[in-house]
Design a protein around this motif. Structure first.
Motif, mmCIF file in Angstrom:
data_model
loop_
_atom_site.group_PDB
_atom_site.id
_atom_site.type_symbol
_atom_site.label_atom_id
_atom_site.label_comp_id
_atom_site.label_asym_id
_atom_site.label_seq_id
_atom_site.Cartn_x
_atom_site.Cartn_y
_atom_site.Cartn_z
ATOM 1 N N VAL A 1 -0.453 -6.417 5.634
ATOM 2 C CA VAL A 1 -0.628 -5.102 5.028
ATOM 3 C C VAL A 1 0.699 -4.364 5.203
ATOM 4 O O VAL A 1 1.091 -4.036 6.321
ATOM 5 C CB VAL A 1 -1.780 -4.327 5.678
ATOM 6 C CG1 VAL A 1 -1.901 -2.940 5.058
ATOM 7 C CG2 VAL A 1 -3.086 -5.092 5.519
ATOM 8 N N VAL B 1 -3.810 2.409 4.220
ATOM 9 C CA VAL B 1 -3.400 1.305 5.089
ATOM 10 C C VAL B 1 -4.509 0.984 6.086
ATOM 11 O O VAL B 1 -4.876 -0.179 6.291
ATOM 12 C CB VAL B 1 -2.095 1.647 5.828
ATOM 13 C CG1 VAL B 1 -1.785 0.609 6.904
ATOM 14 C CG2 VAL B 1 -0.935 1.746 4.840
ATOM 15 N N PRO C 1 3.152 -1.189 4.266
ATOM 16 C CA PRO C 1 3.330 0.132 3.641
ATOM 17 C C PRO C 1 4.501 0.100 2.681
ATOM 18 O O PRO C 1 5.539 -0.512 2.964
ATOM 19 C CB PRO C 1 3.598 1.059 4.833
ATOM 20 C CG PRO C 1 4.116 0.163 5.921
ATOM 21 C CD PRO C 1 3.464 -1.171 5.713
ATOM 22 N N ILE D 1 0.838 -1.197 0.000
ATOM 23 C CA ILE D 1 0.000 0.000 0.000
ATOM 24 C C ILE D 1 0.876 1.251 0.000
ATOM 25 O O ILE D 1 1.772 1.378 0.843
ATOM 26 C CB ILE D 1 -0.918 0.029 1.245
ATOM 27 C CG1 ILE D 1 -1.655 -1.304 1.424
ATOM 28 C CG2 ILE D 1 -1.884 1.204 1.166
ATOM 29 C CD1 ILE D 1 -2.714 -1.583 0.403
ATOM 30 N N ARG E 1 -7.563 -0.739 4.453
ATOM 31 C CA ARG E 1 -7.345 -2.156 4.124
ATOM 32 C C ARG E 1 -7.361 -3.017 5.385
ATOM 33 O O ARG E 1 -7.936 -4.117 5.398
ATOM 34 C CB ARG E 1 -6.025 -2.316 3.373
ATOM 35 C CG ARG E 1 -5.714 -3.749 2.898
ATOM 36 C CD ARG E 1 -6.810 -4.312 1.990
ATOM 37 N NE ARG E 1 -7.232 -3.354 1.008
ATOM 38 C CZ ARG E 1 -6.562 -3.089 -0.115
ATOM 39 N NH1 ARG E 1 -5.437 -3.752 -0.387
ATOM 40 N NH2 ARG E 1 -7.011 -2.191 -0.970
ATOM 41 N N ILE F 1 1.971 5.229 0.675
ATOM 42 C CA ILE F 1 1.729 6.112 1.819
ATOM 43 C C ILE F 1 1.812 7.581 1.404
ATOM 44 O O ILE F 1 2.064 8.447 2.230
ATOM 45 C CB ILE F 1 2.728 5.834 2.954
ATOM 46 C CG1 ILE F 1 4.175 6.084 2.475
ATOM 47 C CG2 ILE F 1 2.581 4.421 3.486
ATOM 48 C CD1 ILE F 1 5.180 6.183 3.605
ATOM 49 N N ILE G 1 0.609 -0.459 12.850
ATOM 50 C CA ILE G 1 -0.160 -1.361 11.984
ATOM 51 C C ILE G 1 -0.355 -2.714 12.672
ATOM 52 O O ILE G 1 -1.451 -3.282 12.678
ATOM 53 C CB ILE G 1 0.551 -1.539 10.630
ATOM 54 C CG1 ILE G 1 0.560 -0.218 9.865
ATOM 55 C CG2 ILE G 1 -0.100 -2.642 9.811
ATOM 56 C CD1 ILE G 1 1.414 -0.242 8.618
ATOM 57 N N ILE H 1 -1.779 7.615 5.962
ATOM 58 C CA ILE H 1 -2.150 6.313 6.524
ATOM 59 C C ILE H 1 -3.535 5.834 6.122
ATOM 60 O O ILE H 1 -3.925 4.721 6.462
ATOM 61 C CB ILE H 1 -2.076 6.359 8.066
ATOM 62 C CG1 ILE H 1 -3.053 7.411 8.611
ATOM 63 C CG2 ILE H 1 -0.648 6.634 8.518
ATOM 64 C CD1 ILE H 1 -3.076 7.491 10.112
ATOM 65 N N GLU I 1 5.008 0.718 11.448
ATOM 66 C CA GLU I 1 4.684 -0.705 11.328
ATOM 67 C C GLU I 1 4.227 -1.287 12.664
ATOM 68 O O GLU I 1 3.399 -2.203 12.692
ATOM 69 C CB GLU I 1 5.876 -1.472 10.764
ATOM 70 C CG GLU I 1 6.138 -1.151 9.297
ATOM 71 C CD GLU I 1 6.796 -2.299 8.562
ATOM 72 O OE1 GLU I 1 7.635 -2.988 9.168
ATOM 73 O OE2 GLU I 1 6.471 -2.509 7.380
#
Length: 512
Positions: free
Chosen positions: A192, A67, A194, A43, A70, A45, A176, A64, A173
């Motif tokens: 997922v 991200v 970035p 994805i 998703r 950014i 995430i 973001i 991360e």
């Protein structure tokens, strides 16, 4: 996971943006389950529009929104688990469009009194609230009223959580991972990733074939202003939203340096909370190139997230999903390391799922993109990532691309089939044209699917604006290409297509 090149359990890698590709998550999940492998979403950014734009304006950091969307879309459906459904609703929620109502509702979430918390157990509620409280504290620290205050209008609660988690951990991360863990996303199977692993903003610029320079992803794809192509008096070249660095006429310019690092382009200071993805003026000419810029507008070449490169090295198939070509796919493909890893990947199948309609980026009225144009843009981006000699230097002046487009004669030697081996597409009014014979000469196979019509109301009449993929047909097509459904009925000839018997509700209208 095995590194044997013959291993059937190598992963699937999907390059995509946010909202458009979210409609295909169930399709990719079905294929992942049938192949019994991992699935990685790459994805970008670089998005600086919507809720993300205000977070970037106040805190900096990556875009973001895609991200987050998703991750939330990947939360498993759990009708018997009301807490999981409530957490999904919380992270999907947007605050009201009215500024005062949005501010009040945000405080009810922070204080724990919002109805959104009712089905969430105290343990998870207090964990989530702690990051909201941290973010709220940081918002208050950065407030410089009346000029600079955080605008909660239409803010995504999931974006606010990810930002609070990133500020706490110092790692995007990690944020995430935390959101995925709270939501029950099976990270051992679905990742997922970035495209760039960074706590800093990474903006993109675009050049058009007429020399116009566009700064910022939101201005490229769906500008907030009524028109994004009004040259300012005395500008040195056709520019977009002050791409040449002229100063904004704004009442709060004096407070700007209190909250931003020196060098940020005036274009990137703007709020981009409100925009329309459906109603935008056409670009005057085609986009010729996308590149990353630093806060001063100078070109940079950032490296890809190492996890992106790792996923490509262990892929059995690479998929370019539907979405905006130049703002969803290209920003990930031009990163250093991506082109080389696509070309050298063990993946035998590199599949482009062609958009079912043209958008602002690919639909200039006099030069609409075709399937060949999509393939050429992807290949050119990958080759640029590799530092290949496709382009000629023009001096690299600030606020303009450092390279110009390659000459047509040079494009004839591009390794198209190293980036795209198969194209899945729809056929009908509003869809990109597919030159099957030309694609075959380029070493690319085509597979035509039946889909659903998308119609829009134009006064008293309905107009077909494109096509939408049927999920069942698309799963079958991907399995055909990947070799699981060798018995599927195919239509012979230059352009293979799935039989109508392989679809459900073929041709049904879908209202836009």
């Amino acid at each position: 996971m095995s590194t044997d090149s013959s291993s059937p359990n190598r992963g699937l890698v999907v390059f995509s943006g946010g909202s458009a590709a979210n409609s295909l998550v169930d399709v990719f999940s079905d294929v992942q389950k049938s192949k019994q492998c991992s699935l990685s979403y790459i994805i970008p950014i670089s998005d600086n529009g919507g809720s993300s734009s205000e977070l970037i304006r106040i805190f900096g950091g990556p875009g973001i929104g895609d991200v987050r969307s998703r991750l939330v879309r990947l939360i498993p459906e759990s009708p018997r688990n009301p807490e999981r459904e409530a957490i999904k609703a919380l992270f999907n929620y947007r605050l009201p469009y009215d500024a005062s109502a949005a501010h009040a509702e945000w405080h009810s979430i922070v204080e724990g009194t919002s109805p959104l918390w009712l089905a969430i157990t105290p343990a998870k509620r207090e964990l989530i609230r702690s990051f909201f409280n941290l973010l709220n504290s940081e918002i208050l620290k950065r407030a410089r009223p009346p000029g600079t205050t955080f605008d909660f209008t239409s803010a995504s609660v999931g974006n606010l959580f990810l930002t609070g988690a990133r500020l706490f951990s110092g790692s995007f991360e990690s944020a995430i991972y935390l959101l995925g863990s709270i939501c029950g996303v099976p990270s051992d199977l679905v990742r997922v990733i970035p495209a760039i692993n960074s706590n800093f903003s990474h903006h993109i610029s675009a050049s058009l074939t007429d020399g116009t320079v566009i700064v910022g992803q939101n201005s490229i794809s769906h500008p907030s202003e009524a028109t994004a192509l009004q040259p300012r008096p005395g500008s040195r070249r056709p520019s977009l939203l002050l791409a040449d660095g002229e100063e904004l006429e704004s009442s709060d310019d004096a407070t700007y340096e209190d909250d931003h690092l020196p060098g940020s382009l005036p274009t990137l200071r703007n709020k981009n909370i409100s925009f329309s993805k459906a109603q935008n003026e056409d670009l005057p000419s085609r986009i010729s190139r996308i590149w990353y810029i630093n806060p001063y507008g100078q070109e940079i070449r950032p490296p890809a997230n190492p996890r992106v490169l790792e996923s490509l090295r262990d892929a059995q198939a690479i998929i370019y999903s539907i979405g905006s070509l130049f703002t969803s796919l290209i920003p990930a493909l031009i990163l250093r390391g991506v082109g080389r890893n696509i070309v050298t990947s063990p993946a035998k199948h590199k599949i482009l799922i062609l958009n079912g309609s043209l958008d602002r980026e690919t639909g200039p009225p006099d030069q609409p993109f075709t399937a060949v144009d999509f393939v050429e843009a992807i290949t050119r981006a990958g080759e640029e990532s590799r530092g290949r000699g496709l382009c000629e230097s023009n001096g690299g002046t600030p606020y303009s691309p450092s390279f110009t487009m390659a000459k047509p004669a040079m494009l004839e030697t591009l390794p198209y089939s190293s980036y795209v081996t198969h194209i899945l597409h729809l056929d009908g009014p509003g869809t990109p044209a597919v030159e099957r014979e030309k694609l075959a000469e380029m070493g690319i196979e085509t597979l035509r699917l039946y889909g659903r019509k998308i119609v829009a109301q134009d006064g008293e009449r309905e107009v077909q604006t494109g096509m939408k993929y049927d999920s069942t047909a698309l799963v079958q097509a991907l399995e055909v290409v990947l070799g699981k459904r060798g018995d599927a009925i195919l239509r012979g000839g230059q352009g293979n297509g799935l039989s109508r018997r392989n679809t459900l509700e073929a041709g049904r209208k879908e209202r836009g």
